[in-house]
Design a protein around this motif. Structure first.
Motif, short mmCIF file in Angstrom:
data_model
loop_
_atom_site.label_atom_id
_atom_site.label_comp_id
_atom_site.label_asym_id
_atom_site.label_seq_id
_atom_site.Cartn_x
_atom_site.Cartn_y
_atom_site.Cartn_z
N TRP A 232 0.80 -1.08 0.04
CA TRP A 232 0.11 -0.10 0.03
C TRP A 232 0.96 1.30 -0.01
O TRP A 232 1.78 1.29 0.81
CB TRP A 232 -0.79 0.10 1.35
N ASN B 136 -10.65 4.63 -14.85
CA ASN B 136 -11.95 4.03 -14.94
C ASN B 136 -13.12 4.73 -14.25
O ASN B 136 -14.13 4.33 -14.96
CB ASN B 136 -11.88 2.80 -14.44
N THR C 68 -9.96 7.09 -10.06
CA THR C 68 -9.54 5.96 -9.79
C THR C 68 -9.33 5.07 -11.28
O THR C 68 -9.63 5.05 -12.26
CB THR C 68 -10.65 5.05 -9.02
N TRP C 69 -8.19 4.45 -11.04
CA TRP C 69 -7.41 3.27 -12.02
C TRP C 69 -7.71 1.87 -11.57
O TRP C 69 -7.11 1.67 -10.37
CB TRP C 69 -6.25 3.57 -12.33
N LYS C 70 -8.44 0.83 -12.13
CA LYS C 70 -8.37 -0.31 -11.47
C LYS C 70 -8.66 -1.36 -12.69
O LYS C 70 -9.62 -1.26 -13.21
CB LYS C 70 -9.82 -0.39 -10.64
N PRO C 71 -7.76 -2.37 -12.68
CA PRO C 71 -6.41 -2.11 -12.57
C PRO C 71 -5.46 -1.44 -13.15
O PRO C 71 -6.02 -0.45 -14.06
CB PRO C 71 -5.91 -3.65 -12.80
N ALA D 171 -3.54 -3.47 -8.27
CA ALA D 171 -4.82 -3.73 -7.90
C ALA D 171 -5.50 -2.34 -8.11
O ALA D 171 -6.69 -2.32 -9.08
CB ALA D 171 -4.97 -4.15 -6.80
N TYR D 172 -5.08 -1.20 -7.85
CA TYR D 172 -5.74 0.00 -7.58
C TYR D 172 -4.93 1.13 -7.45
O TYR D 172 -3.99 1.11 -6.78
CB TYR D 172 -6.71 -0.23 -6.43
N ALA E 104 -5.84 5.66 -6.94
CA ALA E 104 -6.60 6.60 -6.80
C ALA E 104 -6.02 7.94 -6.45
O ALA E 104 -5.05 7.98 -5.87
CB ALA E 104 -7.60 6.33 -5.75
N VAL F 159 -2.43 3.97 -3.65
CA VAL F 159 -2.15 2.87 -4.64
C VAL F 159 -2.25 1.72 -3.62
O VAL F 159 -1.30 1.65 -2.75
CB VAL F 159 -0.84 2.98 -5.35
N LYS F 160 -2.89 0.48 -4.01
CA LYS F 160 -2.94 -0.67 -3.29
C LYS F 160 -2.33 -1.62 -4.64
O LYS F 160 -3.24 -2.10 -5.35
CB LYS F 160 -4.25 -1.02 -2.66
N GLU G 49 -6.40 -5.58 -1.04
CA GLU G 49 -7.39 -4.48 -1.14
C GLU G 49 -8.04 -4.20 0.01
O GLU G 49 -8.69 -3.76 0.55
CB GLU G 49 -8.50 -4.62 -2.35
#
Length: 139
Positions: free
Chosen positions: A75, A102, A110-113, A118-119, A121, A134-135, A139
């Motif tokens: 994280w 996305n 947010t962008w996922k993936p 994973a993620y 923001a 960022v993760k 999650e």
């Protein structure tokens, strides 16, 4: 003119003269604490994360907190962003390739993936970016 061509060619091959990223999260994700330290320096402080099981360390680089889950950088909370524009291109300053989010609101994107992670923001504060989360794997 021809004598200067090899130098220009080498600069173009290397992608330019400098890297504008605040921090390269894709490079750090999944690395051990010692590997992260070798890339961005020693942490200012470390302690048990209140958000997840793992050690949370504060680094001076981009005012970043990294949580090491199962011993790996997972994280990322990047606070040093309030001088930056709140736009989808700001994600590039975290080491990511250009990519449209996305999901986008006036206060968050947010962008996922994103690039195998994973993620990600980006959050707005006032008129500029505020922080990014960022993760990488959990999650």
């Amino acid at each position: 003119m021809l004598k200067k061509l090899p130098i220009v060619f080498l600069v173009l091959l290397s992608g330019g003269c400098s890297d504008d990223a605040l921090i390269d999260i894709p490079e750090l994700a999944g690395k051990s604490k010692s590997e992260v330290e070798s890339l961005i320096g020693s942490p200012v402080s470390c302690g048990q994360s209140t958000l997840t099981k793992g050690e949370q360390c504060k680094f001076d680089k981009a005012d970043t907190d990294i949580v090491f889950v199962d011993g790996k950088a997972d994280w990322f909370l990047v606070d040093g962003m309030n001088h930056l524009e709140f736009s989808e291109s700001t994600i590039e300053l975290l080491g990511f390739e250009p990519q449209a989010p996305n999901f986008s609101l006036s206060v968050a994107m947010t962008w996922k993936p994103i690039q195998g992670l994973a993620y990600a923001a980006l959050y707005k504060g006032g008129e500029s970016a505020d922080y990014a989360l960022v993760k990488a794997f959990t999650e």
